[in-house]
Design a protein around this motif. Structure first.
Motif, PDB file in Angstrom:
ATOM      1  N   ALA A  29       0.832  -1.210   0.000  1.00  0.00           N
ATOM      2  CA  ALA A  29       0.000   0.000   0.000  1.00  0.00           C
ATOM      3  C   ALA A  29       0.864   1.256   0.000  1.00  0.00           C
ATOM      4  CB  ALA A  29      -0.933  -0.007   1.209  1.00  0.00           C
ATOM      5  N   VAL A  30       1.923   1.268   0.812  1.00  0.00           N
ATOM      6  CA  VAL A  30       2.828   2.426   0.864  1.00  0.00           C
ATOM      7  C   VAL A  30       3.502   2.615  -0.494  1.00  0.00           C
ATOM      8  CG1 VAL A  30       4.953   3.323   1.897  1.00  0.00           C
ATOM      9  CG2 VAL A  30       3.185   2.323   3.357  1.00  0.00           C
ATOM     10  N   GLU A  31       4.010   1.534  -1.071  1.00  0.00           N
ATOM     11  CA  GLU A  31       4.686   1.640  -2.363  1.00  0.00           C
ATOM     12  C   GLU A  31       3.747   2.146  -3.456  1.00  0.00           C
ATOM     13  OE1 GLU A  31       6.443  -2.248  -2.829  1.00  0.00           O
ATOM     14  OE2 GLU A  31       8.314  -1.548  -1.927  1.00  0.00           O
ATOM     15  N   GLN A  32       2.490   1.724  -3.419  1.00  0.00           N
ATOM     16  CA  GLN A  32       1.521   2.178  -4.420  1.00  0.00           C
ATOM     17  C   GLN A  32       1.278   3.681  -4.304  1.00  0.00           C
ATOM     18  OE1 GLN A  32      -2.299   0.282  -4.194  1.00  0.00           O
ATOM     19  NE2 GLN A  32      -3.066   1.286  -6.025  1.00  0.00           N
ATOM     20  N   VAL A  33       1.100   4.164  -3.081  1.00  0.00           N
ATOM     21  CA  VAL A  33       0.859   5.595  -2.869  1.00  0.00           C
ATOM     22  C   VAL A  33       2.075   6.413  -3.300  1.00  0.00           C
ATOM     23  CG1 VAL A  33       0.588   7.353  -1.076  1.00  0.00           C
ATOM     24  CG2 VAL A  33      -0.829   5.316  -1.031  1.00  0.00           C
ATOM     25  N   VAL A  34       3.243   5.992  -2.867  1.00  0.00           N
ATOM     26  CA  VAL A  34       4.468   6.746  -3.158  1.00  0.00           C
ATOM     27  C   VAL A  34       4.767   6.739  -4.652  1.00  0.00           C
ATOM     28  CG1 VAL A  34       6.962   6.812  -2.750  1.00  0.00           C
ATOM     29  CG2 VAL A  34       5.399   6.424  -0.842  1.00  0.00           C
ATOM     30  N   SER A  35       4.708   5.581  -5.286  1.00  0.00           N
ATOM     31  CA  SER A  35       5.016   5.517  -6.722  1.00  0.00           C
ATOM     32  C   SER A  35       3.971   6.269  -7.547  1.00  0.00           C
ATOM     33  CB  SER A  35       5.127   4.067  -7.191  1.00  0.00           C
ATOM     34  OG  SER A  35       3.887   3.406  -7.101  1.00  0.00           O
ATOM     35  N   GLY A  36       2.743   6.321  -7.057  1.00  0.00           N
ATOM     36  CA  GLY A  36       1.698   7.067  -7.754  1.00  0.00           C
ATOM     37  C   GLY A  36       1.988   8.550  -7.862  1.00  0.00           C
ATOM     38  N   LEU A  37       2.848   9.049  -6.981  1.00  0.00           N
ATOM     39  CA  LEU A  37       3.235  10.465  -7.026  1.00  0.00           C
ATOM     40  C   LEU A  37       4.677  10.643  -7.510  1.00  0.00           C
ATOM     41  CD1 LEU A  37       1.511  11.679  -3.760  1.00  0.00           C
ATOM     42  CD2 LEU A  37       0.894  12.276  -6.103  1.00  0.00           C
ATOM     43  N   GLY A  38       5.210   9.603  -8.143  1.00  0.00           N
ATOM     44  CA  GLY A  38       6.547   9.708  -8.723  1.00  0.00           C
ATOM     45  C   GLY A  38       7.681   9.451  -7.761  1.00  0.00           C
ATOM     46  N   GLY A  39       7.398   8.900  -6.586  1.00  0.00           N
ATOM     47  CA  GLY A  39       8.429   8.651  -5.591  1.00  0.00           C
ATOM     48  C   GLY A  39       8.812   7.188  -5.504  1.00  0.00           C
ATOM     49  N   THR A  40       9.755   6.906  -4.594  1.00  0.00           N
ATOM     50  CA  THR A  40      10.193   5.542  -4.343  1.00  0.00           C
ATOM     51  C   THR A  40      10.351   5.332  -2.842  1.00  0.00           C
ATOM     52  OG1 THR A  40      12.521   6.166  -4.568  1.00  0.00           O
ATOM     53  CG2 THR A  40      11.441   5.292  -6.535  1.00  0.00           C
ATOM     54  N   VAL A  41      10.148   4.086  -2.413  1.00  0.00           N
ATOM     55  CA  VAL A  41      10.381   3.706  -1.021  1.00  0.00           C
ATOM     56  C   VAL A  41      11.773   3.104  -0.959  1.00  0.00           C
ATOM     57  CG1 VAL A  41       9.633   2.263   0.900  1.00  0.00           C
ATOM     58  CG2 VAL A  41       7.932   3.271  -0.630  1.00  0.00           C
ATOM     59  N   GLU A  42      12.680   3.762  -0.240  1.00  0.00           N
ATOM     60  CA  GLU A  42      14.047   3.259  -0.110  1.00  0.00           C
ATOM     61  C   GLU A  42      14.122   2.157   0.935  1.00  0.00           C
ATOM     62  OE1 GLU A  42      18.140   5.004   1.652  1.00  0.00           O
ATOM     63  OE2 GLU A  42      17.229   6.190   0.035  1.00  0.00           O
ATOM     64  N   ALA A  43      13.428   2.351   2.057  1.00  0.00           N
ATOM     65  CA  ALA A  43      13.463   1.367   3.138  1.00  0.00           C
ATOM     66  C   ALA A  43      12.206   1.501   3.977  1.00  0.00           C
ATOM     67  CB  ALA A  43      14.696   1.574   4.019  1.00  0.00           C
ATOM     68  N   MET A  44      11.771   0.381   4.546  1.00  0.00           N
ATOM     69  CA  MET A  44      10.613   0.408   5.444  1.00  0.00           C
ATOM     70  C   MET A  44      10.821  -0.684   6.486  1.00  0.00           C
ATOM     71  SD  MET A  44       6.596   0.152   4.464  1.00  0.00           S
ATOM     72  CE  MET A  44       5.337   0.062   5.702  1.00  0.00           C
ATOM     73  N   TYR A  45      10.718  -0.292   7.746  1.00  0.00           N
ATOM     74  CA  TYR A  45      10.922  -1.222   8.850  1.00  0.00           C
ATOM     75  C   TYR A  45       9.827  -1.048   9.888  1.00  0.00           C
ATOM     76  CZ  TYR A  45      15.653  -1.724   7.051  1.00  0.00           C
ATOM     77  OH  TYR A  45      16.735  -1.974   6.256  1.00  0.00           O
ATOM     78  N   PHE A  46       9.394  -2.143  10.472  1.00  0.00           N
ATOM     79  CA  PHE A  46       8.519  -2.085  11.632  1.00  0.00           C
ATOM     80  C   PHE A  46       9.400  -2.058  12.860  1.00  0.00           C
ATOM     81  CE2 PHE A  46       5.597  -3.134   8.388  1.00  0.00           C
ATOM     82  CZ  PHE A  46       4.404  -2.581   8.806  1.00  0.00           C
TER      83      PHE A  46
END
Length: 106
Positions: A29-46
């Motif tokens: 879900a995070v990757e979809q939102v970010v990429s939809g605005l031209g961005g990228t997720v570099e890292a994600m940790y819980f």
């Protein structure tokens, strides 16, 4: 591309959603939102502690970050904090700039 550290804490409702769809579902879900605005997720940790997760995200501009921030906060599922990140080179450039400043009382 501007880079941001995102720190987030789930509300009770958000935690219920996480339990339902799992961490990989949230990552998608995070990757979809970010990429939809031209961005990228570099890292994600819980995480444990004050924040439930942290991520580093690149966006093409601050307005994109603001749009995501407003939308996520409006959902009521998370409390978030976005911190702009600067490279070492950007800080070196800032240190070289002359700033006309007078401290209070000087």
């Amino acid at each position: 591309m501007p880079k941001y550290l995102i720190q987030a804490t789930y509300t009770a409702e958000g935690a219920k959603g996480l339990l339902k769809e799992g961490a990989s579902g949230r990552r998608a879900a995070v990757e979809q939102v970010v990429s939809g605005l031209g961005g990228t997720v570099e890292a994600m940790y819980f995480a444990f502690g004050e924040h439930d997760f942290v991520c580093i995200i690149d966006f093409p501009d601050p307005v994109s970050m603001a749009a995501v921030s407003l939308t996520v906060k409006a959902s009521g599922a998370l409390h978030t904090q976005a911190t702009p990140l600067l490279t070492l080179e950007e800080i070196d450039e800032a240190a070289r700039r002359q700033v006309a400043f007078r401290a209070p009382g000087e």
